[in-house]
Enzyme design. Structure first.
Site, PDB file in Angstrom:
ATOM      1  N   HIS A 187       0.837  -1.118  -0.081  1.00 42.58           N
ATOM      2  CA  HIS A 187       0.143   0.013   0.042  1.00 42.58           C
ATOM      3  C   HIS A 187       0.843   1.321  -0.263  1.00 42.58           C
ATOM      4  CE1 HIS A 187      -3.317   2.395   0.490  1.00 42.58           C
ATOM      5  NE2 HIS A 187      -3.782   2.070   1.770  1.00 42.58           N
TER       6      HIS A 187
ATOM      7  N   ASP B  46       2.505   5.415  -7.030  1.00 40.74           N
ATOM      8  CA  ASP B  46       3.717   5.346  -6.385  1.00 40.74           C
ATOM      9  C   ASP B  46       4.975   5.194  -7.479  1.00 40.74           C
ATOM     10  OD1 ASP B  46       3.107   5.464  -3.790  1.00 40.74           O
ATOM     11  OD2 ASP B  46       1.921   3.521  -4.012  1.00 40.74           O
TER      12      ASP B  46
ATOM     13  N   HIS C 188      -2.564  -2.226  -9.781  1.00 37.38           N
ATOM     14  CA  HIS C 188      -3.572  -1.641  -8.990  1.00 37.38           C
ATOM     15  C   HIS C 188      -4.793  -2.514  -8.939  1.00 37.38           C
ATOM     16  CE1 HIS C 188      -5.971   1.255  -6.837  1.00 37.38           C
ATOM     17  NE2 HIS C 188      -4.607   1.753  -6.541  1.00 37.38           N
TER      18      HIS C 188
HETATM   19  N1  CMC Z   1       4.541  -7.176 -10.691  1.00 37.06           N
HETATM   20  C1  CMC Z   1       4.415  -8.335 -11.520  1.00 37.06           C
HETATM   21  N2  CMC Z   1       3.332  -8.969 -11.438  1.00 37.06           N
HETATM   22  C2  CMC Z   1       2.213  -8.483 -10.606  1.00 37.06           C
HETATM   23  C3  CMC Z   1       2.493  -7.265 -10.257  1.00 37.06           C
HETATM   24  C4  CMC Z   1       3.614  -6.658 -10.050  1.00 37.06           C
HETATM   25  N3  CMC Z   1       3.527  -5.600  -9.520  1.00 37.06           N
HETATM   26  N4  CMC Z   1       1.046  -6.899  -9.604  1.00 37.06           N
HETATM   27  C5  CMC Z   1       0.271  -7.801  -9.859  1.00 37.06           C
HETATM   28  N5  CMC Z   1       0.939  -8.835 -10.453  1.00 37.06           N
HETATM   29  C6  CMC Z   1       0.456 -10.140 -11.004  1.00 37.06           C
HETATM   30  C7  CMC Z   1       0.469 -11.206  -9.988  1.00 37.06           C
HETATM   31  O1  CMC Z   1       1.476 -12.093  -9.847  1.00 37.06           O
HETATM   32  C8  CMC Z   1      -0.973 -11.850 -10.795  1.00 37.06           C
HETATM   33  O2  CMC Z   1      -0.446 -12.792 -11.721  1.00 37.06           O
HETATM   34  P1  CMC Z   1      -1.202 -14.185 -12.064  1.00 37.06           P
HETATM   35  O3  CMC Z   1      -2.603 -13.822 -12.391  1.00 37.06           O
HETATM   36  O4  CMC Z   1      -0.200 -14.855 -12.908  1.00 37.06           O
HETATM   37  O5  CMC Z   1      -1.029 -14.822 -10.674  1.00 37.06           O
HETATM   38  C9  CMC Z   1      -1.761 -10.800 -11.289  1.00 37.06           C
HETATM   39  O6  CMC Z   1      -0.812  -9.872 -11.766  1.00 37.06           O
HETATM   40  C10 CMC Z   1      -3.005 -10.110 -10.369  1.00 37.06           C
HETATM   41  O7  CMC Z   1      -2.183  -9.716  -9.278  1.00 37.06           O
HETATM   42  P2  CMC Z   1      -3.011  -9.764  -8.087  1.00 37.06           P
HETATM   43  O8  CMC Z   1      -2.023  -9.899  -6.797  1.00 37.06           O
HETATM   44  O9  CMC Z   1      -4.010 -10.661  -8.029  1.00 37.06           O
HETATM   45  O10 CMC Z   1      -3.594  -8.363  -7.941  1.00 37.06           O
HETATM   46  P3  CMC Z   1      -4.115  -7.450  -6.761  1.00 37.06           P
HETATM   47  O11 CMC Z   1      -5.162  -6.711  -7.293  1.00 37.06           O
HETATM   48  O12 CMC Z   1      -4.409  -8.408  -5.567  1.00 37.06           O
HETATM   49  O13 CMC Z   1      -2.847  -6.573  -6.380  1.00 37.06           O
HETATM   50  C11 CMC Z   1      -1.247  -4.740  -6.249  1.00 37.06           C
HETATM   51  C12 CMC Z   1      -2.696  -5.266  -6.572  1.00 37.06           C
HETATM   52  C13 CMC Z   1      -1.331  -3.253  -6.159  1.00 37.06           C
HETATM   53  C14 CMC Z   1      -1.201  -5.390  -4.458  1.00 37.06           C
HETATM   54  C15 CMC Z   1      -0.186  -5.687  -6.898  1.00 37.06           C
HETATM   55  O14 CMC Z   1      -0.327  -5.254  -8.169  1.00 37.06           O
HETATM   56  C16 CMC Z   1       0.995  -5.157  -6.477  1.00 37.06           C
HETATM   57  O15 CMC Z   1       1.686  -5.975  -5.490  1.00 37.06           O
HETATM   58  N6  CMC Z   1       1.656  -4.188  -6.843  1.00 37.06           N
HETATM   59  C17 CMC Z   1       3.137  -3.808  -6.572  1.00 37.06           C
HETATM   60  C18 CMC Z   1       3.211  -2.907  -5.109  1.00 37.06           C
HETATM   61  C19 CMC Z   1       2.569  -1.339  -5.508  1.00 37.06           C
HETATM   62  O16 CMC Z   1       2.948  -0.963  -6.341  1.00 37.06           O
HETATM   63  N7  CMC Z   1       1.586  -1.207  -4.494  1.00 37.06           N
HETATM   64  C20 CMC Z   1       0.895   0.258  -4.672  1.00 37.06           C
HETATM   65  C21 CMC Z   1      -0.611   0.223  -5.171  1.00 37.06           C
HETATM   66  S1  CMC Z   1      -0.836   1.930  -5.325  1.00 37.06           S
HETATM   67  C22 CMC Z   1      -0.739   3.111  -4.241  1.00 37.06           C
HETATM   68  C23 CMC Z   1      -1.963   2.315  -3.120  1.00 37.06           C
HETATM   69  O17 CMC Z   1      -3.208   2.467  -3.451  1.00 37.06           O
HETATM   70  O18 CMC Z   1      -1.886   1.703  -2.021  1.00 37.06           O
END
Ligand code: CMC
Length: 460
Positions: free
Chosen positions: A300, A395, A339
């Site tokens: 986050h 970010d 996201h």
């Molecule tokens: N790098 C590589 N792969 C990713 C990433 C990433 N940053 N984010 C998601 N994926 C992949 C993930 O491995 C999954 O792949 P598969 O379907 O093959 O298993 C797919 O994309 C969906 O990911 P998810 O984890 O189910 O998506 P989510 O909606 O639960 O997660 C997130 C959202 C923001 C936590 C995630 O994209 C992430 O960890 N990003 C990096 C951390 C980040 O930048 N966070 C800041 C968010 S914006 C500020 C805020 O609002 O807090």
């Protein structure tokens, strides 16, 4: 008509929901009647139910009437991480994740970033309307005159280890504020809630600056009422021996815009924490300590810090390919990418990317920007990221700007918290004014052992 909910919920023609031996599936839209209801057939019993559809949602409580027998609890919806569950109605922030749209109280984020100030936006979020000149002057005056904190708070910050993470200090200190303002327990009073809003927006920069200076062993700087909100924050961070601190106007403006871009983002993890903890009717400081703790996590608010660490680890443009391969193999995540809601370019990232160059023109280019730009280019062309709609989020570039301003990485989430404070308190206030809200208490699906008798130690 603009809807309050995410676009994915705003489908006018959703067809019917069928429950088929424990499996829920949609029937084709042609079966849907010209009215806002959903017909559910429970194939376990053959019974049919008509559920009202309001604002693109069904009420989860309406599912409870669907039972196989009188003593059956009734159907619940199962939604870990609330991926498709609206926990509230809200009039504050609208996001269309597919189109990359963000609006506060109807105003596009791009217009607010360009034309307004952080305090104007804070007023807008809490009160629902942009302030008149007179209202803004009064609000600014009140915020300016609530920036001081009790001297015991200064001593509390002093008590932390020399290398304490500023976010840890912020979480604890915001929680501690509740003991300084016991009147904040009167959450039923509109005026009292408004007072806590002013105090929290005003005092967060002071606490953040104390945490920053504590790490450096520098004396704390008291607020300067002549300066703007972000100008005063820079003063409390960076003033040394000069009699009067003069902020750099480009940095002052950039910080103000960054605060605007972070000011609210509907029901994200920390805001949900604020609402959930606040639903127990605890005071705003305790609820905000919880929100801040949620923001601390690397998925986050900690992501801006993690992005810079990642860019430093990559080290040079030539190493990007290997790093992207690792991300695709699931070894690492590209921080600042992806996201839960945006499946398009985060509109805040677009504004920040442009602003980065204004700051670099002033203070010199951050060398990590070349790695960031190339990484973005490679990822946006790569099938793995395209298929999963992974775009840069807020970010991805914000950390580079903060770093260029001379701010240390572990202060980045604290800056996010300062920006988000008006959003948290506005959402908390909306929750308390909402007659449909009660103490938050999700259900669970219990899959553990059935009843069994205690086994004495000697028999285990
Ligand atoms: N790098 C590589 N792969 C990713 C990433 C990433 N940053 N984010 C998601 N994926 C992949 C993930 O491995 C999954 O792949 P598969 O379907 O093959 O298993 C797919 O994309 C969906 O990911 P998810 O984890 O189910 O998506 P989510 O909606 O639960 O997660 C997130 C959202 C923001 C936590 C995630 O994209 C992430 O960890 N990003 C990096 C951390 C980040 O930048 N966070 C800041 C968010 S914006 C500020 C805020 O609002 O807090």
């Amino acid at each position: 008509m603009a809807r309050w909910s995410a676009k994915s919920l705003a489908k006018p023609d959703v067809g019917s929901l069928l429950i088929d031996r424990g499996t829920i599936r949609y029937a084709p839209a042609r079966m849907a009647e010209e009215k806002d209801t959903l017909t559910v057939t429970d194939n376990r019993t053959g019974k049919t139910y008509e559920l009202p559809v309001t604002n693109g949602t069904i009420s989860a409580m309406d599912l409870r009437q669907i039972k196989v027998s009188d003593d059956d609890f009734g159907v619940m919806s199962y939604d870990p991480a609330y991926k498709n569950t609206a926990s509230t109605k809200s009039k504050i922030t609208f996001i269309d994740g597919d189109k990359g749209i963000l609006r506060y109280r109807g105003y596009p984020i791009e217009q607010l970033a360009e034309k307004s100030s952080f305090l104007e936006v804070a007023h807008l979020l809490y009160n629902g309307e942009l302030p008149t000149k007179d209202e803004l002057e009064k609000f600014q005056h009140s915020i300016t005159h609530h920036t001081m904190v009790h001297e015991n708070i200064r001593e509390l910050v002093d008590a932390f280890r020399y290398d304490a993470h500023p976010m840890g200090m912020l979480v604890s200190t915001i929680g501690a504020l509740s003991t300084f303002y016991p009147d904040a327990k009167k959450i039923d009073s509109k005026e009292n809630r408004q007072l806590q809003f002013h105090r929290l927006v005003a005092k967060l920069p002071t606490i953040a600056a104390y945490a920053f200076r504590h790490r450096r062993g520098l004396p704390y700087v008291y607020p300067d009422n002549d300066l703007s909100y972000s100008g005063n924050f820079l003063n409390m961070l960076f003033k040394m021996t000069e009699v009067k601190y003069t902020p750099n106007p480009v940095i002052e403006k950039a910080l103000d815009v960054l605060f605007i871009l972070h000011a609210d983002h509907e029901q994200n993890c920390s805001t949900s924490a604020m609402r959930s903890v606040g639903s127990s009717h605890v005071d705003a400081y305790s609820a905000m300590a919880a929100a801040c703790a949620a923001l601390y996590g690397p998925l986050h608010g900690g992501a801006n810090e993690a992005v810079v660490r990642m860019l430093e680890e990559i080290g040079s443009v030539s190493n990007i390919g290997d790093y992207v391969q690792k991300a695709k193999g699931g070894e690492v995540r590209l921080m600042g990418f992806g996201h839960r809601v945006y499946k398009n370019y985060d509109p805040r990232a677009k504004v920040i990317k442009k602003m980065a160059y204004q700051v670099f023109d002033e203070v010199g280019k951050n060398p990590l920007i070349d790695i960031a730009l190339e990484l973005e280019k490679i990822a946006l062309d790569d099938e793995y990221f395209v298929k999963r709609s992974l775009y840069p989020n807020v970010d991805f570039y914000s950390g580079l700007i903060y770093q260029s301003m001379g701010l240390p990485m572990d202060l980045f989430p604290v800056l996010f918290a300062i920006g988000r404070a008006p959003g948290w308190v506005s959402q908390w206030n909306e929750m308390l004014e909402d007659d449909e809200q009660k103490i938050a208490r999700p259900r669970q699906v219990y899959l553990g052992a059935g009843q069994r008798d205690y086994v004495p130690m000697s028999e285990r």
